[in-house]
Design a protein around this motif. Structure first.
Motif, mmCIF file in Angstrom:
data_model
loop_
_atom_site.group_PDB
_atom_site.id
_atom_site.type_symbol
_atom_site.label_atom_id
_atom_site.label_comp_id
_atom_site.label_asym_id
_atom_site.label_seq_id
_atom_site.Cartn_x
_atom_site.Cartn_y
_atom_site.Cartn_z
ATOM 1 N N PRO A 19 -43.692 -44.195 -10.509
ATOM 2 C CA PRO A 19 -43.708 -43.339 -11.709
ATOM 3 C C PRO A 19 -43.626 -44.178 -12.971
ATOM 4 O O PRO A 19 -42.860 -45.143 -13.056
ATOM 5 N N LYS A 20 -44.431 -43.806 -13.964
ATOM 6 C CA LYS A 20 -44.465 -44.572 -15.212
ATOM 7 C C LYS A 20 -43.473 -44.067 -16.249
ATOM 8 O O LYS A 20 -42.927 -44.823 -17.034
ATOM 9 N N TRP A 28 -38.911 -45.494 -17.249
ATOM 10 C CA TRP A 28 -38.050 -46.186 -16.304
ATOM 11 C C TRP A 28 -37.939 -47.661 -16.696
ATOM 12 O O TRP A 28 -38.847 -48.235 -17.280
ATOM 13 N N LYS A 29 -36.844 -48.272 -16.316
ATOM 14 C CA LYS A 29 -36.632 -49.690 -16.589
ATOM 15 C C LYS A 29 -36.454 -50.448 -15.276
ATOM 16 O O LYS A 29 -35.831 -49.970 -14.345
ATOM 17 N N ASP A 30 -37.014 -51.652 -15.263
ATOM 18 C CA ASP A 30 -36.780 -52.583 -14.162
ATOM 19 C C ASP A 30 -37.034 -51.971 -12.793
ATOM 20 O O ASP A 30 -36.159 -51.952 -11.934
ATOM 21 N N HIS A 31 -38.223 -51.451 -12.594
ATOM 22 C CA HIS A 31 -38.546 -50.866 -11.294
ATOM 23 C C HIS A 31 -38.356 -51.867 -10.167
ATOM 24 O O HIS A 31 -37.796 -51.533 -9.121
ATOM 25 N N ARG A 32 -38.828 -53.093 -10.354
ATOM 26 C CA ARG A 32 -38.798 -54.060 -9.258
ATOM 27 C C ARG A 32 -37.368 -54.409 -8.872
ATOM 28 O O ARG A 32 -37.038 -54.487 -7.679
ATOM 29 N N THR A 60 -27.142 -46.885 -10.962
ATOM 30 C CA THR A 60 -28.555 -46.765 -11.347
ATOM 31 C C THR A 60 -29.454 -46.856 -10.127
ATOM 32 O O THR A 60 -30.415 -46.086 -9.972
ATOM 33 N N VAL A 61 -29.140 -47.787 -9.242
ATOM 34 C CA VAL A 61 -29.937 -47.962 -8.027
ATOM 35 C C VAL A 61 -29.821 -46.723 -7.143
ATOM 36 O O VAL A 61 -30.827 -46.186 -6.640
ATOM 37 N N TYR A 62 -28.588 -46.249 -6.956
ATOM 38 C CA TYR A 62 -28.386 -45.080 -6.100
ATOM 39 C C TYR A 62 -29.042 -43.836 -6.671
ATOM 40 O O TYR A 62 -29.717 -43.088 -5.940
ATOM 41 N N GLU A 63 -28.863 -43.597 -7.974
ATOM 42 C CA GLU A 63 -29.413 -42.376 -8.573
ATOM 43 C C GLU A 63 -30.935 -42.360 -8.524
ATOM 44 O O GLU A 63 -31.545 -41.310 -8.353
ATOM 45 N N ARG A 64 -31.562 -43.517 -8.672
ATOM 46 C CA ARG A 64 -33.020 -43.538 -8.601
ATOM 47 C C ARG A 64 -33.497 -43.228 -7.185
ATOM 48 O O ARG A 64 -34.461 -42.491 -7.003
ATOM 49 N N HIS A 65 -32.808 -43.786 -6.192
ATOM 50 C CA HIS A 65 -33.177 -43.482 -4.815
ATOM 51 C C HIS A 65 -32.933 -42.004 -4.516
ATOM 52 O O HIS A 65 -33.767 -41.352 -3.867
ATOM 53 N N ARG A 66 -31.847 -41.450 -4.989
ATOM 54 C CA ARG A 66 -31.543 -40.045 -4.740
ATOM 55 C C ARG A 66 -32.558 -39.139 -5.423
ATOM 56 O O ARG A 66 -33.045 -38.168 -4.840
ATOM 57 N N GLY A 72 -39.572 -35.805 -3.971
ATOM 58 C CA GLY A 72 -40.746 -36.144 -3.176
ATOM 59 C C GLY A 72 -41.521 -37.351 -3.658
ATOM 60 O O GLY A 72 -42.659 -37.570 -3.208
ATOM 61 N N THR A 73 -40.929 -38.159 -4.541
ATOM 62 C CA THR A 73 -41.641 -39.340 -5.041
ATOM 63 C C THR A 73 -41.931 -40.333 -3.926
ATOM 64 O O THR A 73 -43.036 -40.890 -3.845
#
Length: 293
Positions: A19-20, A28-32, A60-66, A72-73
């Motif tokens: 997602p952009k 979003w910041k720092d996807h990688r 931040t890592v957990y919330e993005r995964h959740r 459905g991403t």
């Protein structure tokens, strides 16, 4: 690049499908960095709070995964990755095998609150919400079962999470219905393999009628009780099912796929309370297998 992080080649395959924007002008910041943090937790199975500082704030890592598991991403990214692999000819449609595997549920994954899960920041329930949270009780304790269909290259095409005591035969149709590989040139996505292979657990009249209706050739051995029932009915029992031993020998491909998925400790043992989050964890492990050359 740390051990287990995405390589430059893997990142080049994944980045175009992420997602952009966050919505309302946010980005979003720092996807990688965040995706590498999710992969680190998936590979090691450590608690989210114990993530190394190099991945940034653990929340931040957990919330993005959740969030990506809920809306459905991860499923959309998997479809895009499968479309790229199909366009490159890396999907072996000749024999698609189905099987299931049982995962032990960790004590920290039990005891989710009895309330409807919500999509973070949106209305409605997550894409893979289950009222039973995909946790069942069997002789071994609390378990979850992963049903999957894999191609000839030992990579999953579709996954489904259910409670551990659920049978395999009723899940054959839902698993095969989840195979949807888009075509980059347009048109209907590919949903039908050339041949389906499964063990005796998938032998049922309902499954065979479904496969014949979709004109999918299949190799599924008949159980002894079904053979006896057919012989007892005589001419009314119908003809015996065909069986190709050479094709059935390729069923080891799905077993090797299961071993590859369970190389991730957060897949081999379920630590996620919510079923949709665990489904996202399994889907991400599937994506990682397809990103590898």
């Amino acid at each position: 690049m740390g051990r287990g992080d995405l390589s430059d080649r893997e990142w080049a395959r994944l980045e175009p499908h992420l997602p952009k924007s966050l919505g309302r002008g946010g980005r979003w910041k720092d996807h990688r960095t965040v995706v590498n943090g999710i992969l680190f937790r998936q590979r090691t199975g450590i608690p989210w709070r114990d993530l190394p500082p190099r991945f940034g704030n653990w929340k931040t890592v957990y919330e993005r995964h959740r969030r990506w598991s809920a809306d459905g991403t991860w499923d959309r990214i998997l479809r895009y990755v499968l479309a790229d692999a199909d366009a490159e000819g890396r999907i072996d449609w000749s024999v698609v095998s189905v099987d299931s595997t049982v995962c032990r549920v960790h004590q920290h994954a039990a005891g989710a609150r009895r309330r409807p899960a919500r999509i973070p920041g949106r209305r409605g329930r997550p894409a893979h919400h289950r009222p039973d949270e995909g946790i069942g009780r069997s002789r071994g304790g609390l378990t979850t079962k992963i049903h999957l269909a894999s191609d000839g290259g030992c990579r999953p095409l579709a996954v489904l999470v259910t409670p551990g005591q659920w049978g395999d035969a009723p899940q054959l149709i839902p698993v095969l219905d989840r195979i949807r590989v888009p075509r980059p040139a347009g048109g209907h996505p590919r949903t039908r393999p050339d041949h389906v292979c499964g063990d005796k657990a998938y032998s049922s009249r309902r499954n065979r009628r479904y496969l014949r209706r979709r004109q999918i050739r299949h190799t599924i051995p008949e159980r002894r009780d079904q053979q006896a029932n057919r012989l007892r009915r005589g001419s009314h029992g119908g003809r015996p099912t065909g069986f190709d031993r050479a094709r059935y020998a390729r069923r080891n491909e799905v077993e090797r796929t299961v071993n590859a998925l369970k190389g991730s400790r957060a897949v081999a043992t379920r630590y996620d309370q919510r079923a949709y989050i665990f489904h996202g964890t399994v889907t991400l492990a599937t994506i990682r297998l397809w990103l590898r050359p």
